[in-house]
Enzyme design. Structure first.
Site, PDB file in Angstrom:
ATOM      1  N   HIS A  14       0.858  -1.194   0.000  1.00 44.33           N
ATOM      2  CA  HIS A  14       0.000   0.000   0.000  1.00 44.33           C
ATOM      3  C   HIS A  14       0.888   1.236   0.000  1.00 44.33           C
ATOM      4  CE1 HIS A  14      -3.712   2.151   2.020  1.00 44.33           C
ATOM      5  NE2 HIS A  14      -3.070   2.956   1.185  1.00 44.33           N
ATOM      6  N   HIS A  16       1.214   4.809  -2.517  1.00 41.54           N
ATOM      7  CA  HIS A  16       0.810   5.599  -3.692  1.00 41.54           C
ATOM      8  C   HIS A  16       2.053   6.265  -4.264  1.00 41.54           C
ATOM      9  CE1 HIS A  16      -3.492   5.362  -2.435  1.00 41.54           C
ATOM     10  NE2 HIS A  16      -2.932   5.242  -1.254  1.00 41.54           N
ATOM     11  N   HIS A 194      -9.606   1.040  -0.958  1.00 45.85           N
ATOM     12  CA  HIS A 194      -9.503   1.721   0.331  1.00 45.85           C
ATOM     13  C   HIS A 194     -10.887   1.697   0.986  1.00 45.85           C
ATOM     14  CE1 HIS A 194      -5.706   3.192  -1.147  1.00 45.85           C
ATOM     15  NE2 HIS A 194      -5.530   4.046  -0.157  1.00 45.85           N
ATOM     16  N   GLU A 197     -10.873   3.714   6.406  1.00 49.49           N
ATOM     17  CA  GLU A 197      -9.791   4.591   6.880  1.00 49.49           C
ATOM     18  C   GLU A 197     -10.458   5.710   7.692  1.00 49.49           C
ATOM     19  OE1 GLU A 197      -7.762   6.800   3.778  1.00 49.49           O
ATOM     20  OE2 GLU A 197      -6.100   7.373   5.092  1.00 49.49           O
ATOM     21  N   ASP A 275       1.925   4.017   2.679  1.00 46.92           N
ATOM     22  CA  ASP A 275       0.865   4.863   2.120  1.00 46.92           C
ATOM     23  C   ASP A 275       1.425   6.010   1.258  1.00 46.92           C
ATOM     24  OD1 ASP A 275      -1.749   5.447   1.567  1.00 46.92           O
ATOM     25  OD2 ASP A 275      -2.262   6.237   3.546  1.00 46.92           O
ATOM     26  N   ASP A 276       1.829   7.096   1.898  1.00 44.34           N
ATOM     27  CA  ASP A 276       2.375   8.263   1.186  1.00 44.34           C
ATOM     28  C   ASP A 276       3.621   8.728   1.931  1.00 44.34           C
ATOM     29  OD1 ASP A 276       0.083   8.893  -0.823  1.00 44.34           O
ATOM     30  OD2 ASP A 276      -0.906   8.573   1.102  1.00 44.34           O
TER      31      ASP A 276
HETATM   32  N1  HPA Z   1      -6.528   7.395   1.402  1.00 40.41           N
HETATM   33  C1  HPA Z   1      -7.238   7.687   0.311  1.00 40.41           C
HETATM   34  N2  HPA Z   1      -6.684   8.132  -0.799  1.00 40.41           N
HETATM   35  C2  HPA Z   1      -5.357   8.290  -0.847  1.00 40.41           C
HETATM   36  C3  HPA Z   1      -4.581   8.011   0.249  1.00 40.41           C
HETATM   37  C4  HPA Z   1      -5.194   7.516   1.431  1.00 40.41           C
HETATM   38  O1  HPA Z   1      -4.577   7.223   2.463  1.00 40.41           O
HETATM   39  N3  HPA Z   1      -3.299   8.282  -0.119  1.00 40.41           N
HETATM   40  C5  HPA Z   1      -3.328   8.697  -1.408  1.00 40.41           C
HETATM   41  N4  HPA Z   1      -4.575   8.715  -1.851  1.00 40.41           N
HETATM   42 ZN    ZN Z   2      -3.678   4.815   0.618  1.00 36.34          ZN
END
Ligand code: HPA
Ligand code: ZN
Length: 332
Positions: A14, A16, A194, A197, A275-276
């Site tokens: 996971h 991006h 997703h 969250e 994630d990012d």
């Molecule tokens: N959630 C939803 N969209 C996203 C995320 C995330 O954590 N990171 C990049 N796009």
């Molecule tokens: Zn994500």
């Protein structure tokens, strides 16, 4: 424990790609492409990375992606991420990318996918990191736009293994994309989304039952519903959990409150992911260390998180077996 984590062979599921754009590279690409950023310098940009929820992050994430224009830009972005993977002993990674973020600015799909794919090929050869791409569609846009994106992408089908669903969760339920996921399934693509969250447990049920995904990205809100936790434990449908992301986006107030270990003990196939990483303060090793510091797992629990990621990956069984052996042999 830190040394054990650093050397542990890892799998990331996971991440991006646009979220791995470090401020230094963002400024370099802005200059190379003649794009003006609304920040005078790297330091001011970093100071803006103070998020209060998912949307406040997404606004900066989409803005940052505007410096990506050429095939070489996408190559450089993906290559920089793979170098971080090598440092963190990530052996295999399944990478999200958001084509609509680029095609909506007039960057051709071909430019995006060819730049990324060329870097991934070099990563396999030079860094011995295997990788798959997962095409994500933006849930704040329509299902019709998602389908249009998939239809265009099918000309490059050999470059990606599956599809995902990301962007602003609350108010954009998985059910809205059932038709898109039906089409992707008919194409033999792997399916992830997703859910849970910021959104409710019900969105996780929708992703499982309506979209029929084989993994849930995040999913930490499953604990709202004990029946759902049981379903996830019984089915071993994996959760790709992102600890530092959850902290930065205030999904949890303190890392000590994170439910990752609780879910592991309940028998769920939970995994650790970044994630990012350019926005949330760290790549894979940093995410493992943050969890270790806050939740005090033992080394075997940390090892189990890595084994879970192999199980949860889309690798063929032979590659899974090899990685499992490597992780089991690892002594720290
Ligand atoms: N959630 C939803 N969209 C996203 C995320 C995330 O954590 N990171 C990049 N796009
Ligand atoms: Zn994500």
């Amino acid at each position: 424990m830190d040394r054990f984590i650093e050397g542990l062979p890892k799998v990331e599921l996971h991440m991006h790609l646009e979220g791995s754009l470090e401020p230094e590279l963002m400024f370099r690409l802005a200059e190379r492409n003649g794009v003006t950023l609304p920040y005078p310098d790297i330091e001011t940009l970093r100071q803006a990375y103070d998020f209060h929820n998912l949307q406040s992050f997404l606004d900066l994430y989409y803005q940052g992606a505007q410096v990506l224009l050429t095939e070489q830009d996408f190559y450089d972005l993906a290559w920089a991420y793979l170098e971080r993977c090598a440092e963190d002993n990530v052996r295999h990674t399944e990478i999200f990318f958001d084509p609509q973020t680029h095609t909506s600015r007039g960057v051709p799909f071909k430019t995006v996918i060819q730049g990324i794919s060329r870097a991934l090929k070099d990563g396999e050869q030079k860094l011995k990191i295997s990788s798959y791409l997962i095409l994500c569609v933006l849930r704040h846009l329509s299902e019709a736009e998602a389908i249009k994106t998939l239809e265009e992408a099918l000309a490059y089908k050999e470059h990606f293994i599956g599809v995902g669903l990301d962007s602003s969760e609350v108010g954009n339920p998985p059910a809205n994309f059932a038709g898109f996921f039906d089409l992707a399934r008919q194409q033999g693509l792997k399916l992830v989304a997703h859910a849970g969250e910021e959104g409710p447990a019900d969105y996780i049920w929708q992703a499982l039952d309506l979209l029929q995904v084989s993994r849930i990205d995040h999913g930490v809100n499953c604990t709202e519903d004990p029946k759902l936790v049981q379903r996830l434990a019984d089915s071993r449908v994996p959760l790709t959990v992102c600890p530092l992301s959850n902290l930065k986006l205030k999904v949890v107030d303190e890392m000590e409150q994170h439910n990752l270990l609780k879910l592991l003990h309940s028998g769920l196939c939970v995994t650790v992911n970044s994630d990012d990483p350019a926005y949330f303060g760290g790549y894979m090793t940093q995410n493992f260390k943050a969890i270790a510091e806050a939740l005090n797992p033992d080394c075997e629990e940390i090892r189990q998180l890595s084994l879970n990621a192999v199980e949860a990956s889309f690798l063929p069984d032979s590659a899974k077996r090899e990685l499992v052996q490597e992780i089991l042999r690892y002594q720290g």
